[in-house]
Design a protein around this motif. Sequence first.
Motif, mmCIF file in Angstrom:
data_model
loop_
_atom_site.group_PDB
_atom_site.id
_atom_site.type_symbol
_atom_site.label_atom_id
_atom_site.label_comp_id
_atom_site.label_asym_id
_atom_site.label_seq_id
_atom_site.Cartn_x
_atom_site.Cartn_y
_atom_site.Cartn_z
ATOM 1 N N LEU A 360 -1.145 30.444 8.353
ATOM 2 C CA LEU A 360 -1.710 29.140 7.984
ATOM 3 C C LEU A 360 -2.309 29.114 6.579
ATOM 4 N N LEU A 361 -2.090 30.139 5.795
ATOM 5 C CA LEU A 361 -2.619 30.200 4.432
ATOM 6 C C LEU A 361 -1.489 30.428 3.438
ATOM 7 N N PRO A 362 -1.680 30.000 2.182
ATOM 8 C CA PRO A 362 -0.650 30.265 1.175
ATOM 9 C C PRO A 362 -0.558 31.745 0.851
ATOM 10 N N VAL A 363 0.464 32.112 0.115
ATOM 11 C CA VAL A 363 0.651 33.513 -0.271
ATOM 12 C C VAL A 363 -0.525 33.971 -1.121
ATOM 13 N N PHE A 364 -1.087 35.120 -0.759
ATOM 14 C CA PHE A 364 -2.228 35.677 -1.500
ATOM 15 C C PHE A 364 -1.751 36.901 -2.271
ATOM 16 N N ARG A 365 -2.114 36.975 -3.569
ATOM 17 C CA ARG A 365 -1.701 38.096 -4.411
ATOM 18 C C ARG A 365 -2.880 39.039 -4.609
ATOM 19 N N LEU A 366 -2.735 40.241 -4.096
ATOM 20 C CA LEU A 366 -3.803 41.239 -4.120
ATOM 21 C C LEU A 366 -3.605 42.201 -5.282
ATOM 22 N N ASN A 367 -4.675 42.423 -6.042
ATOM 23 C CA ASN A 367 -4.675 43.389 -7.133
ATOM 24 C C ASN A 367 -5.711 44.465 -6.813
ATOM 25 N N LEU A 368 -5.327 45.742 -6.898
ATOM 26 C CA LEU A 368 -6.213 46.826 -6.478
ATOM 27 C C LEU A 368 -7.460 46.923 -7.347
ATOM 28 N N PHE A 369 -7.313 46.755 -8.666
ATOM 29 C CA PHE A 369 -8.495 46.819 -9.525
ATOM 30 C C PHE A 369 -9.459 45.688 -9.194
ATOM 31 N N ARG A 370 -8.918 44.482 -9.019
ATOM 32 C CA ARG A 370 -9.765 43.348 -8.667
ATOM 33 C C ARG A 370 -10.515 43.614 -7.374
ATOM 34 N N LEU A 371 -9.812 44.142 -6.382
ATOM 35 C CA LEU A 371 -10.433 44.419 -5.092
ATOM 36 C C LEU A 371 -11.561 45.449 -5.231
ATOM 37 N N CYS A 372 -11.299 46.530 -5.944
ATOM 38 C CA CYS A 372 -12.289 47.613 -6.062
ATOM 39 C C CYS A 372 -13.477 47.207 -6.930
ATOM 40 N N PHE A 373 -13.203 46.613 -8.096
ATOM 41 C CA PHE A 373 -14.288 46.275 -9.014
ATOM 42 C C PHE A 373 -15.195 45.206 -8.418
ATOM 43 N N ARG A 374 -14.606 44.157 -7.869
ATOM 44 C CA ARG A 374 -15.419 43.062 -7.343
ATOM 45 C C ARG A 374 -16.196 43.498 -6.105
ATOM 46 N N THR A 375 -15.593 44.353 -5.287
ATOM 47 C CA THR A 375 -16.324 44.873 -4.127
ATOM 48 C C THR A 375 -17.512 45.708 -4.565
ATOM 49 N N ALA A 376 -17.322 46.565 -5.565
ATOM 50 C CA ALA A 376 -18.423 47.386 -6.076
ATOM 51 C C ALA A 376 -19.531 46.519 -6.678
ATOM 52 N N TYR A 377 -19.157 45.456 -7.365
ATOM 53 C CA TYR A 377 -20.139 44.541 -7.968
ATOM 54 C C TYR A 377 -21.001 43.901 -6.878
ATOM 55 N N VAL A 378 -20.367 43.369 -5.849
ATOM 56 C CA VAL A 378 -21.113 42.739 -4.754
ATOM 57 C C VAL A 378 -22.009 43.760 -4.062
ATOM 58 N N ALA A 379 -21.485 44.968 -3.843
ATOM 59 C CA ALA A 379 -22.269 46.002 -3.176
ATOM 60 C C ALA A 379 -23.511 46.367 -3.987
ATOM 61 N N SER A 380 -23.396 46.400 -5.308
ATOM 62 C CA SER A 380 -24.549 46.776 -6.135
ATOM 63 C C SER A 380 -25.624 45.690 -6.122
ATOM 64 N N THR A 381 -25.240 44.411 -6.180
ATOM 65 C CA THR A 381 -26.251 43.352 -6.110
ATOM 66 C C THR A 381 -26.950 43.350 -4.757
ATOM 67 N N THR A 382 -26.193 43.621 -3.713
ATOM 68 C CA THR A 382 -26.788 43.684 -2.373
ATOM 69 C C THR A 382 -27.752 44.854 -2.267
ATOM 70 N N GLY A 383 -27.385 46.008 -2.831
ATOM 71 C CA GLY A 383 -28.254 47.184 -2.785
ATOM 72 C C GLY A 383 -29.581 46.965 -3.494
#
Length: 459
Positions: A360-383
Amino acid sequence: MAVELELQPLDSTNDKDDDKTIRTGTLWSTIAHIITAVIGSGVLSLAWSTAQLGWIGGPVALFCFAFVTYVSATLMSDCYRSPDPVTGARNRSFTDAVRVILGEKQAWICGLLQYVSFYGTGIAYVVTTATCMRAIRKSGCYHTQGHDADCDYRGNIYMLLFGVVEVVMSQIPDFHSMVWVSVVAAAMSFCYASIGFGLGCAQVIENGKIAGSITGVPAASVAHKLWITFQALGDIAFAYPYAIILLEIQDTVKSPPPENKVAKRASAIAILLTTFFYLGCGCFGYAAFGNDTPGNLLTGFGFYEPYWLVDFANACIIIHLIGGYQLFSQPVFAFSERWFTGKFPNSGILTKFYEMKLPLLPVFRLNLFRLCFRTAYVASTTGIALVFPYFNEILGVLGALNLWPLAIYFPVEMYIVQRRVEAWSRKWVVLEIFSGVLMVVSVVALVGSVAGLIEKKFK
């Protein structure tokens, strides 16, 4: 999210107007983005700020910061294109504009302050969301178990939950894919601001009197009163200015009409709307609670009745801050990805995308750097939010850091250079006095807020 733009190497001059970016923004989408940026967690602290400043200082401060914000936005919107504000080359971000108009050295300083501010705002939003989640749970506890029940909950688990949601949301490709996120967030901000306004008004009617005084909440000493007053100014400063994000918003606007005219009109409408709600929440909140005004307005209604309305308001805040976090994080993501792509143009982890088709969603394009960098950024603000979960003090520090250097100094200096304002002319003197006065306000707000943060931490 169905259309993905290729990551482009960082271009500091942005001298090509025919880039591949498709801009579809209008006056109304610009207003939605601005309101999402402006009406955030800051509105919840305005009743407390008004209580510290009193019945004269509080409303006057709110009006003054509204005026300062409009002037700042007007100056800043003319810097989107240079050297001419209508026909010049685009400056797609605040830092790009400073680089083109004021030079590389100033751009480094601006970029550092801007991204620190974005990062700090993310931390503040994590803290605020956890406060609202905890408030909803306490409200339900009091409603089901009685007003004397032990309903004290820690906020760590809620910060972690918010972090998980933002990890998913951070995969939104860019600003141009966020229009509906901002529309929903803006609608939520009107909902909870209206509820805070209405509850404050209802509480005043129930009390049968207007609480508060001209001098505000009394303090143990003159020195402590000064620190609290300065911190209140910092909280109001956090609630208003959005110059640090204005050019990124303006870069989504299609033309004609000229982008600077759309931005100025959108700023005027957004500031009028937000000032109305700010005065309502700040003044009626203080009138309702007087010297007992809470740091977060929506946690001050006893968590009793109407518990469902307070819960709904807090839920609106949570939804709004989910979008607001992305509004202030996307510029950091975009800069980092452009910079790394420019440094390592042949890296597969940076340039390779994997297509994913979800039901039910359009095609999503995943980039490994985007996934890793943005996840680390969110994790650091939460910490960091887990270490410093102090609502009013964090808002005061961020407001003071944003106010003069980012919302006043750079817009004023860029305007002077771009418009070739002659030194010691009447306009030059007025602009420099304006900048100097706000510098003093920013410094005292920072001192008071840092003192409050240290005191709170050691308590």
